[in-house]
Write an enzyme that holds these catalytic residues in place. Structure first.
Site, PDB file in Angstrom:
ATOM      1  N   CYS A  45      39.736 -28.526 -32.889  1.00  0.00           N
ATOM      2  CA  CYS A  45      40.685 -28.233 -33.971  1.00  0.00           C
ATOM      3  C   CYS A  45      42.117 -28.357 -33.444  1.00  0.00           C
ATOM      4  CB  CYS A  45      40.430 -26.820 -34.501  1.00  0.00           C
ATOM      5  SG  CYS A  45      41.468 -26.402 -35.917  1.00  0.00           S
ATOM      6  N   CYS A  46      42.364 -27.728 -32.287  1.00  0.00           N
ATOM      7  CA  CYS A  46      43.707 -27.796 -31.704  1.00  0.00           C
ATOM      8  C   CYS A  46      44.074 -29.234 -31.351  1.00  0.00           C
ATOM      9  CB  CYS A  46      43.797 -26.920 -30.451  1.00  0.00           C
ATOM     10  SG  CYS A  46      44.358 -25.254 -30.820  1.00  0.00           S
TER      11      CYS A  46
ATOM     12  N   CYS B 147      49.230 -20.678 -35.523  1.00  0.00           N
ATOM     13  CA  CYS B 147      48.379 -20.799 -36.706  1.00  0.00           C
ATOM     14  C   CYS B 147      47.931 -19.406 -37.144  1.00  0.00           C
ATOM     15  CB  CYS B 147      47.139 -21.616 -36.380  1.00  0.00           C
ATOM     16  SG  CYS B 147      47.488 -23.345 -36.102  1.00  0.00           S
TER      17      CYS B 147
ATOM     18  N   CYS C 167      44.522 -17.887 -35.856  1.00  0.00           N
ATOM     19  CA  CYS C 167      44.326 -17.713 -34.417  1.00  0.00           C
ATOM     20  C   CYS C 167      45.419 -16.880 -33.749  1.00  0.00           C
ATOM     21  CB  CYS C 167      44.246 -19.071 -33.734  1.00  0.00           C
ATOM     22  SG  CYS C 167      42.884 -20.071 -34.346  1.00  0.00           S
TER      23      CYS C 167
ATOM     24  N   CYS D 256      46.036 -23.370 -25.855  1.00  0.00           N
ATOM     25  CA  CYS D 256      45.362 -24.320 -26.739  1.00  0.00           C
ATOM     26  C   CYS D 256      45.440 -25.755 -26.231  1.00  0.00           C
ATOM     27  CB  CYS D 256      45.971 -24.251 -28.119  1.00  0.00           C
ATOM     28  SG  CYS D 256      47.734 -24.564 -28.087  1.00  0.00           S
TER      29      CYS D 256
HETATM   30 FE1  SF4 Z   1      43.023 -24.790 -35.190  1.00  0.00          FE
HETATM   31 FE2  SF4 Z   1      43.505 -22.312 -34.361  1.00  0.00          FE
HETATM   32 FE3  SF4 Z   1      44.227 -24.397 -32.876  1.00  0.00          FE
HETATM   33 FE4  SF4 Z   1      45.500 -23.809 -35.121  1.00  0.00          FE
HETATM   34  S1  SF4 Z   1      45.403 -22.578 -33.257  1.00  0.00           S
HETATM   35  S2  SF4 Z   1      44.868 -25.788 -34.472  1.00  0.00           S
HETATM   36  S3  SF4 Z   1      43.809 -23.134 -36.443  1.00  0.00           S
HETATM   37  S4  SF4 Z   1      42.113 -23.745 -33.412  1.00  0.00           S
END
Ligand code: SF4
Length: 671
Positions: free
Chosen positions: A554-555, A636, A639, A664
């Site tokens: 996701c990141c 985000c 998170c 991340c």
């Molecule tokens: Fe995805 Fe969380 Fe990374 Fe944002 S911080 S990109 S929601 S995993």
């Protein structure tokens, strides 16, 4: 009017003034009397010798402008000096012209300076040219001598694609061929000088070109902010939506100021090319001297440009040289990245060297320290000419042939073919390499910055790093302070944010408020749509909760890949890291060399959270309301969470992970 010194430009202009009735009554007689008193024979050129120094030295120092009226139009003649030492003045004069008369002495024939001037007309983009072969009386009006010179100059012009509209035999002193074909040149069937002045095509009116107002100054006047500048091309009217380049800011023209205005009916509603104006805008957007106001078809925000330049400085222009680049009112540092097709315009022989010597011409590429507004010369001559300064004085100048824009797109030039090769359609990519290794450079810059305050650090980083610098903000406390320091000093740094699509509503509100407060656009970088769809298909919309692998994916999709795009081609990256934010960051250097080939800089690295907070409050910097709810860093929404009372500060995302797994991926090498 160009040509070798003493080939008769001033005499021709004097004669033209006489032939067209442009002399005040008694002027001719007065000058004849002055000449008699000085014991000198009368010369037509005396009419132009406005400066005493010219009379004394017998050379034309100034670029004089003379108005005359032909049977069908008014003409401004610019008498450009022919002496080799005054090439700079010749360029200044010729750069303003729409057409040229090249003068050759029939007895002396084509000289070096004749060839050089002809080439410079080509360099300056002047394609309408007539050749005048003067002093035919000195060669007994010989047709064969005329034909000999005619063939030589026509051959020379053809080498760079110029064709004279006419080649005319004259005697400016006696008047043959100036306004009439006299019996002495009965064999000449072509036009006279006055005929060709009448036949040159008029330049496209600059008011027909798109609007360009280079900003000269901003004045605060009662409660108005008046933007002053000259309408170089086009037309501006109240209500026009304008774009400010290179910032990309939009606004509307609210008023066009005038003083005094006796009554409302005389308030100007529009202004045309050639007028100097003061305008106000409908919103307090940030803009500065050098920005260009335009409407449709805005100029490019240029990072790198290719230009055909003429070089005047005694030190040759060489790759890696730093120069000051000026286009209209904009000015910035530039580094010469590439030199091609260097040639001596007197010889027209390419020397093959990657340098441009004094009085020579070359095609160069310059990497700019900040984006400035510019056009290709063929599109807009007013904002398509570049001047180069070295050691505080003009050292060269020329035409913009092609540009690389801030977003990396190339805009090819069509001004004409390069001297010996076609104009390139895409500029060479590599920057001039710094002799130091990236790590050595980072250490060097870090040492320079360490003892400075953050504002000075940012300003110094800008001067130490050539090319684009990107500041990535997530609208946290540190980011807001850095943005404030950049905006208040108007430093040329590209401010971007990674809009993951999962930000807090408070962050979006602060984003808009910050843009309003500082009057500058904060560019959003979005995830690639296809990548996002693939991720959601595989893991689900909230799949990042499921596993560390899913969070990393996701990141990667929402942050890391967009960040890579934001930093592509940049030389510097500014971030809001502090060493005491987390265990992972305690050894972070103020400047480090990233493996992607840029310097990463943390201006607040040695500040505490309390110091940053105090500075933000004292400076009335808008801050994210989430900080008041105990959020330390802003990321985000899913998170990021607030810290509990007594809990150590934490940076990075994925709050439920162990400390060493929280990052991340944005601030790690080897992404
Ligand atoms: Fe995805 Fe969380 Fe990374 Fe944002 S911080 S990109 S929601 S995993």
């Amino acid at each position: 009017m160009v040509g070798h010194v003493d080939h008769g430009k001033s005499t021709l202009i004097g004669r033209l003034l006489h032939e067209t009735g442009g002399l005040a009554d008694g002027k001719l007689e007065a000058l004849e009397a002055v000449s008699a008193r000085r014991g000198m024979p009368f010369e037509w050129s005396f009419l132009l010798d406005a400066l005493q120094t010219e009379r004394d030295q017998g050379i034309t120092l100034d670029t004089s402008q003379i108005w005359l009226r032909t049977p069908s139009r008014r003409v401004v003649l610019i008498d450009a000096p022919g002496h080799r030492e005054f090439l700079r003045n010749m360029i200044t004069g010729a750069a303003q012209a729409d057409a040229a008369l090249l003068i050759i002495d029939a007895a002396e024939g084509v000289r070096d300076q004749t060839r050089r001037h002809a080439y410079l007309l080509h360099l300056l983009g002047i394609h309408q040219l007539a050749v005048v072969i003067n002093k035919m009386d000195r060669v007994a009006f010989s047709e064969s001598r005329f034909q000999e010179i005619e063939a030589e100059i026509a051959g020379h012009l053809s080498r760079f694609g110029l064709t004279a509209t006419a080649i005319i035999p004259i005697s400016a002193r006696n008047g043959d061929g100036v306004a009439q074909r006299t019996p002495s040149i009965a064999w000449h069937t072509g036009p006279t000088v006055l005929d060709v002045l009448d036949r040159f095509s008029a330049a496209k009116p600059v008011s027909d070109l798109p609007l360009r107002i280079p900003v000269q100054a901003i004045y605060k006047f009662d409660d108005r902010r008046i933007v002053a500048g000259r309408v170089e091309t086009g037309r501006v009217a109240i209500g026009d939506e304008i774009t400010i380049v290179p910032r990309g800011t939009l606004a509307r023209v609210q008023s066009i100021e005038a003083w005094p205005v006796p009554n409302d009916s005389q308030v100007p509603l529009s202004a045309d090319a050639g007028q100097s104006v003061g305008i106000t805008l409908d919103q307090p957007v940030f803009l500065d001297r050098g920005d260009v106001i335009s409407t449709s078809d805005a100029p490019k925000a240029v990072r790198r440009l290719r230009a055909r330049v003429f070089w005047l400085h005694e030190s040759p222009l060489v790759p890696g040289m730093s120069v000051t680049v000026r286009i209209a009112m904009a000015e910035c540092r530039g580094k010469v990245a590439l030199i091609e097709n260097a040639v001596d315009p007197g010889e027209l022989t390419p020397n093959g060297a990657a340098i441009v010597a004094r009085n020579c011409v070359g095609e160069i590429e310059i990497a700019l320290s900040k984006p400035i507004a510019a056009d290709i010369h063929a599109a807009n001559p007013r904002t398509g000419r570049v001047v180069l300064d070295l050691d505080g004085r003009i050292a060269g100048g020329g035409l913009v042939l092609a540009v690389d824009t801030e977003d990396g797109r190339s805009a090819p030039g069509s001004i004409g073919e390069s001297m010996n090769a076609p104009a390139p359609q895409k500029m060479a990519a590599p920057e001039v390499a710094d002799a130091r290794s990236p790590q050595e450079h980072a250490t060097h810059v870090g040492e320079l910055l360490r003892s400075l305050a953050p504002a000075e650090r940012i300003a110094r980083f800008r001067t130490e790093v050539d090319g684009r610098i990107v500041f990535t903000t997530s609208f946290g406390l540190e980011d807001q302070v850095i943005l404030h320091l950049i905006a208040e000093q108007s430093i040329d740094i590209d401010v971007v944010t990674l809009d993951t699509g999962r930000l807090f509503p408070e962050t979006y509100d602060l984003w808009a408020e910050t843009e309003r407060r500082y009057g500058r656009r904060i560019r959003a970088i979005y995830p690639n749509h296809g990548n996002l769809e693939t991720f959601v298909n595989k893991y689900g919309i909230n799949g990042f909760y499921e596993s560390r692998e899913a969070r990393a994916a996701c990141c990667h999709v929402r942050k890391v890949e967009p960040l890579n795009r934001a930093l592509a081609g940049a030389s510097g990256w500014i971030v809001g890291l502090r060493a005491d934010q987390s265990h992972n960051r305690k050894d972070t250097a103020i400047v480090s060399a990233e493996d992607r080939g840029l310097l990463k800089f943390s201006p607040l690295i040695d500040w505490t959270r309390e110091a940053v907070h105090s500075f933000a409050i004292a400076s009335k910097i808008p801050i994210n309301p989430l900080h008041a709810k105990s959020f330390a860093s802003i990321g985000c929404a899913p998170c990021t969470r607030a810290i509990a009372p007594g809990e150590a500060e934490r940076a990075g995302r994925w709050w439920w992970e162990q400390d060493d797994k929280k990052e991340c991926g944005l601030h790690r090498k080897g992404r």
